[in-house]
Design an enzyme around this catalytic site. Sequence first.
Site, short mmCIF file in Angstrom:
data_model
loop_
_atom_site.label_atom_id
_atom_site.label_comp_id
_atom_site.label_asym_id
_atom_site.label_seq_id
_atom_site.Cartn_x
_atom_site.Cartn_y
_atom_site.Cartn_z
N CYS A 1 0.81 -1.21 0.00
CA CYS A 1 0.00 0.00 0.00
C CYS A 1 0.85 1.26 0.00
O CYS A 1 0.32 2.36 -0.17
CB CYS A 1 -0.95 0.00 1.18
SG CYS A 1 -2.39 -1.05 0.90
N ASP B 1 -14.65 6.94 0.26
CA ASP B 1 -14.92 5.74 1.04
C ASP B 1 -14.18 4.54 0.48
O ASP B 1 -13.50 4.62 -0.53
CB ASP B 1 -16.43 5.49 1.13
CG ASP B 1 -16.83 4.95 2.49
OD1 ASP B 1 -16.10 4.10 3.03
OD2 ASP B 1 -17.85 5.39 3.03
N ASP C 1 -8.46 -3.29 -5.48
CA ASP C 1 -7.19 -2.91 -4.87
C ASP C 1 -6.10 -3.80 -5.44
O ASP C 1 -6.31 -5.00 -5.61
CB ASP C 1 -7.26 -3.09 -3.35
CG ASP C 1 -6.57 -1.97 -2.61
OD1 ASP C 1 -5.46 -1.60 -3.04
OD2 ASP C 1 -7.12 -1.48 -1.61
#
Lengths: 68, 345
Positions: free
Chosen positions: B16, B48, B66
């Site tokens: 990340c 969000d 993701d």
Amino acid sequence: MEKLDARGLSCPEPVIMIRKAMLSGGERYEMVVDNTAAKENVTRYAQHQGYQVAVTASGGEYTLTMTK
Amino acid sequence: METEVKLTKLASCAGCGAKVGAGTLAQLLEGFQTHQDPRLIVGYDKSDDACVYVVDEQTALVQTTDFFPPIVDDPFLFGQIAAANALSDIYAMGGEPKLALNLLCLAEGMERETVQEILRGGYAKAYEAGAIIAGGHTIQGAEPIYGLAVTGFVHPDKVLTNAAAQPGDRLLLTKPLGVGILTTAAKADLVEGAVLERIYAQMATLNKTARDIMVRYPVHSCTDVTGFALLGHSYEMAQGSGCSIHLDTARIPYHPEAYEMAAMGFIPAGAYRNRTYASAGVKAGPNVTQTMEDICYDPQTSGGLLIALPAEAAEACLAELRQAIPQAAMIGQVTKRQDYAVYLD
């Protein structure tokens, strides 16, 4: 004084470079970096090792002078 | 398992930490024309974790994606971590993942077995989550990338956004911080094997258990702590909710080894992007060390859930969480809006 060029390197390479150099226990190092993360991280490492750090900025590059 | 070419050596930034900064993202999306649909109850305009589309009175669809470059060298583990991370956004909305698609980029030098192991890791983790990977898309590129597009479901009345915290709420966090710092320090071979195994296991752990416990309590708001770090995600929750968040550093769980590594400057570049993004809205108290701040700005790969719920429910929820997740902690509270979005003391 040892001069090091860490331009073009991303973290953690500049810290690994200064760590290796400081193993010799010198009193003064100068390093040029070209991103803020490297500037901050090398500053943290040098301070952790007991060096005082002075930074000058010019054209997106930072020169760190580390003195014991 | 060892691979011929170390996966992390093929990646320019890990996990990340590769996420584009929140400030940059906001600039990119500024002025972007979007269409409204009354069924789309969480969409583009909200910062969000996933979007939510109401299908009928009982069912809403939750969608997210993701993906990132390798954060570990073991391809099976990388697949598991990337999948756990992608699935987490569904849990953060209070939903359950059901279907997923692989998103894969192959780099030169990757063995066939390596790629198969990545996919096998993703499949295993999705299956553990109760979801099935039903296809995907693969391209060639400069560095390996893996992740999922995930579809899940939630009852329309039970959607948990990151913008509904209320004054009086307590905040729970379900995974300790510091994995970005430790994976950065690992590149300098400064982290012991046992510590790495601990954080790898943590990153591969689904937020399913935390979600399944959380939904039994009157939770107001939830998000998962990932690329924008504890402070970035807290900032977004505070801004979205019109409240202030107070975090108590003495209660924030983190891997103790991360503290020294952060003090030595083994901090991922993403932590500085997070600082740039959120620091104007964050007030750190005089007793908070720079190193503790760095830990709170550290991007987390597959981090825990940040849960806001009323004080009395929070105690009971935490007690139940701790039976399954001993590191879960109550780390702060929500108040009415004050000068700063987030207070770190």
